[in-house]
Write a protein that holds these residues in place. Structure first.
Motif, mmCIF file in Angstrom:
data_model
loop_
_atom_site.group_PDB
_atom_site.id
_atom_site.type_symbol
_atom_site.label_atom_id
_atom_site.label_comp_id
_atom_site.label_asym_id
_atom_site.label_seq_id
_atom_site.Cartn_x
_atom_site.Cartn_y
_atom_site.Cartn_z
ATOM 1 N N VAL A 192 0.826 -1.202 0.000
ATOM 2 C CA VAL A 192 0.000 0.000 0.000
ATOM 3 C C VAL A 192 0.866 1.259 0.000
ATOM 4 N N VAL A 193 2.138 1.135 0.388
ATOM 5 C CA VAL A 193 3.075 2.257 0.378
ATOM 6 C C VAL A 193 4.112 2.036 -0.719
ATOM 7 N N GLU A 194 4.255 3.016 -1.604
ATOM 8 C CA GLU A 194 5.200 2.928 -2.725
ATOM 9 C C GLU A 194 5.974 4.242 -2.829
ATOM 10 N N TYR A 195 7.055 4.217 -3.622
ATOM 11 C CA TYR A 195 7.746 5.457 -3.944
ATOM 12 C C TYR A 195 6.909 6.260 -4.931
ATOM 13 N N ALA A 196 6.873 7.553 -4.742
ATOM 14 C CA ALA A 196 6.077 8.422 -5.609
ATOM 15 C C ALA A 196 6.510 8.320 -7.064
ATOM 16 N N ASN A 197 7.811 8.159 -7.306
ATOM 17 C CA ASN A 197 8.317 8.160 -8.677
ATOM 18 C C ASN A 197 7.756 7.016 -9.514
ATOM 19 N N THR A 198 7.307 5.947 -8.861
ATOM 20 C CA THR A 198 6.676 4.852 -9.596
ATOM 21 C C THR A 198 5.476 5.348 -10.392
ATOM 22 N N PHE A 199 4.795 6.366 -9.876
ATOM 23 C CA PHE A 199 3.559 6.857 -10.479
ATOM 24 C C PHE A 199 3.722 8.200 -11.196
ATOM 25 N N THR A 200 4.777 8.934 -10.865
ATOM 26 C CA THR A 200 4.921 10.278 -11.419
ATOM 27 C C THR A 200 5.937 10.369 -12.547
ATOM 28 N N ASN A 201 6.637 9.273 -12.864
ATOM 29 C CA ASN A 201 7.602 9.326 -13.963
ATOM 30 C C ASN A 201 6.887 9.587 -15.285
ATOM 31 N N LYS A 202 7.641 9.899 -16.330
ATOM 32 C CA LYS A 202 7.044 10.336 -17.601
ATOM 33 C C LYS A 202 6.194 9.259 -18.262
ATOM 34 N N HIS A 203 6.429 7.990 -17.938
ATOM 35 C CA HIS A 203 5.654 6.912 -18.550
ATOM 36 C C HIS A 203 4.288 6.754 -17.868
ATOM 37 N N ALA A 204 4.260 6.854 -16.527
ATOM 38 C CA ALA A 204 2.993 6.758 -15.803
ATOM 39 C C ALA A 204 2.259 8.100 -15.816
ATOM 40 N N GLY A 205 2.986 9.184 -15.557
ATOM 41 C CA GLY A 205 2.458 10.528 -15.757
ATOM 42 C C GLY A 205 1.369 10.973 -14.817
ATOM 43 N N MET A 206 1.298 10.394 -13.603
ATOM 44 C CA MET A 206 0.249 10.798 -12.672
ATOM 45 C C MET A 206 0.677 12.038 -11.890
ATOM 46 N N ASP A 207 -0.316 12.755 -11.368
ATOM 47 C CA ASP A 207 -0.087 14.046 -10.710
ATOM 48 C C ASP A 207 0.167 13.831 -9.218
ATOM 49 N N LEU A 208 1.354 14.216 -8.761
ATOM 50 C CA LEU A 208 1.717 14.052 -7.358
ATOM 51 C C LEU A 208 0.774 14.814 -6.431
ATOM 52 N N ARG A 209 0.208 15.911 -6.902
ATOM 53 C CA ARG A 209 -0.654 16.733 -6.047
ATOM 54 C C ARG A 209 -1.881 15.969 -5.557
ATOM 55 N N ASN A 210 -2.301 14.940 -6.300
ATOM 56 C CA ASN A 210 -3.508 14.199 -5.935
ATOM 57 C C ASN A 210 -3.223 12.991 -5.048
ATOM 58 N N MET A 211 -1.961 12.797 -4.664
ATOM 59 C CA MET A 211 -1.579 11.624 -3.886
ATOM 60 C C MET A 211 -1.414 11.965 -2.410
ATOM 61 N N LEU A 212 -1.616 10.970 -1.555
ATOM 62 C CA LEU A 212 -1.362 11.114 -0.134
ATOM 63 C C LEU A 212 0.100 10.749 0.101
ATOM 64 N N LYS A 213 0.897 11.685 0.559
ATOM 65 C CA LYS A 213 2.354 11.541 0.491
ATOM 66 C C LYS A 213 3.036 12.083 1.732
ATOM 67 N N TRP A 214 4.291 11.684 1.888
ATOM 68 C CA TRP A 214 5.152 12.154 2.968
ATOM 69 C C TRP A 214 6.597 11.835 2.585
ATOM 70 N N PHE A 215 7.536 12.375 3.346
ATOM 71 C CA PHE A 215 8.949 12.078 3.134
ATOM 72 C C PHE A 215 9.366 10.927 4.037
ATOM 73 N N SER A 216 10.107 9.961 3.471
ATOM 74 C CA SER A 216 10.689 8.892 4.276
ATOM 75 C C SER A 216 11.897 9.429 5.032
ATOM 76 N N LYS A 217 12.454 8.638 5.928
ATOM 77 C CA LYS A 217 13.625 9.095 6.693
ATOM 78 C C LYS A 217 14.855 9.259 5.802
ATOM 79 N N GLU A 218 14.817 8.628 4.595
ATOM 80 C CA GLU A 218 15.913 8.818 3.639
ATOM 81 C C GLU A 218 15.690 10.025 2.740
ATOM 82 N N GLY A 219 14.568 10.713 2.906
ATOM 83 C CA GLY A 219 14.282 11.890 2.103
ATOM 84 C C GLY A 219 13.546 11.602 0.818
ATOM 85 N N GLU A 220 13.122 10.337 0.614
ATOM 86 C CA GLU A 220 12.344 9.979 -0.572
ATOM 87 C C GLU A 220 10.864 10.275 -0.336
ATOM 88 N N ILE A 221 10.168 10.665 -1.406
ATOM 89 C CA ILE A 221 8.715 10.863 -1.291
ATOM 90 C C ILE A 221 8.025 9.508 -1.419
#
Length: 372
Positions: free
Chosen positions: A41-70
């Motif tokens: 249920v928890v994934e890296y944002a880039n899986t969905f926001t890269n140019k191939h998937a193209g989804m909008d990060l603004r519509n996602m429920l998100k946070w920063f991990s302790k490593e600084g990844e979204i």
């Protein structure tokens, strides 16, 4: 305690109906040789926001991990499954899933889905399998008042290619087509009057087989568009022959998810117009993994479908009146009502909630059952 906007507690029939919808989905997909898959249920944002998937990060429920990844709560099943299937053996062609997606641009942030993905499969076979699985599932749910709509991303792509619009203008045109704003469509494409006219006409190009036949003649000199309309006709005929009464096409429909790249389909409930499933072809999604894979799928809106079910009416509700002393005996009696809803009580407050009330009484150290 209060809940965040879009969150809600649920009780009773809604949960029962949803569980039943999931149960019947598992039955249908198992019988059609799908293999279940689940992603975190928890994934890296880039899986969905890269140019191939193209989804909008603004519509996602998100946070920063302790490593600084979204990180995000899963906003889309298809993209997550594409990531997972890259590591699976290609011999398994059909996959099924069920669970929630989370988006802040929906009425509720959590939506329940059940879906299928068909990969490494010839185009018509994969799309037919998706559509006929949908028909089988709706039949199992005893939902027969629906219609299926077909479209294709290639029509918009083919007609707009000569316009040579930049990405921003092309996206404006796509949105105008999606919203069926004919004046804006014509204005954006107005440098080429002929194409502007064709795109404007497409806004209203939805209907049944008469639309297909009209455009089959209209596009007879364009090999690509003729190929598309004949493919749509073949799928529409398949559905008709399979007993689907209402099959529509929307030739002006544009993709609502960036990764669609071919046939698109949706199912609508006739009584309220709600979308009960949607899907399409997404071969290009696998390019991010340097793979060329035939892929098509669809997702059912379980929240919408479960509203059409009422499983409690299918079962007789029985109350067994017992006591602390006779509780074990009452439990053995419960087993004889395997196809009923049975509740053991020591005191009956409201008999109206039950279809039958029986009482355990004791005579000469033996228990017997008396119907009240």
């Amino acid at each position: 305690m209060f809940l965040p906007a879009g969150s809600q507690d649920e009780i009773g029939n809604r949960l029962n109906n949803r569980s039943r919808a999931y149960e019947l989905f598992r039955k249908i997909t198992f019988n059609r040789n799908y293999k279940q898959i689940s992603t975190p249920v928890v994934e890296y944002a880039n899986t969905f926001t890269n140019k191939h998937a193209g989804m909008d990060l603004r519509n996602m429920l998100k946070w920063f991990s302790k490593e600084g990844e979204i990180e995000v709560l899963r906003p889309d099943w298809t993209t997550a499954i594409a990531r997972a299937l890259v590591n699976q053996h290609p011999s398994q062609l059909k996959w099924s899933y069920q669970g929630s997606v989370f988006r802040s641009d929906k009425d509720g942030i959590e939506s329940r889905q059940a879906g299928i993905e068909v990969v490494h499969t010839p185009t018509f076979l994969g799309e037919s399998e998706c559509l006929l699985t949908a028909v089988s599932y709706l039949k199992e749910l005893q939902i027969d008042s629906y219609l299926i709509e077909l479209g294709h991303t290639g029509i918009f792509d083919e007609l707009t290619a000569p316009l040579q619009l930049d990405e921003i203008e092309l996206e404006k045109l796509r949105i105008a087509m999606h919203d069926k704003r004919k004046d804006e469509v014509y204005q954006i494409a107005s440098d080429n009057k002929e194409i502007a006219g064709q795109l404007t006409e497409l806004v209203d190009a939805f209907g049944s087989f008469d639309i297909i036949e009209y455009y089959e003649k209209h596009w007879k000199d364009n090999d690509r568009l003729l190929e598309i309309i004949q493919h749509i006709k073949q799928l529409a005929s398949l559905l008709k022959e399979s007993g689907v009464e209402d099959v529509l096409v929307d030739l002006g429909r544009v993709k609502n998810l960036p990764y669609y790249c071919g046939t698109m389909f949706r199912g609508f409930l006739k009584d309220n117009g709600a979308t009960c499933f949607s899907g399409g072809r997404y071969d290009k999604l696998y390019e991010q993994f340097n793979e060329r894979i035939s892929a098509v799928g669809l997702a059912f809106d379980v929240d919408v479908l479960s509203e059409k079910l009422d499983i409690t009416d299918q079962y007789e509700k029985i109350c067994i009146l017992a006591s602390e002393e006779s509780h074990v005996y009452a439990e053995t009696i419960r087993q004889s009502y395997s196809n009923c809803i049975v509740d053991i009580k020591y005191e009956l407050v409201n008999s109206d909630e039950f279809d039958k009330v029986i009482q355990i009484v004791k005579d000469d150290n033996n228990y017997r059952v008396v119907e009240k």
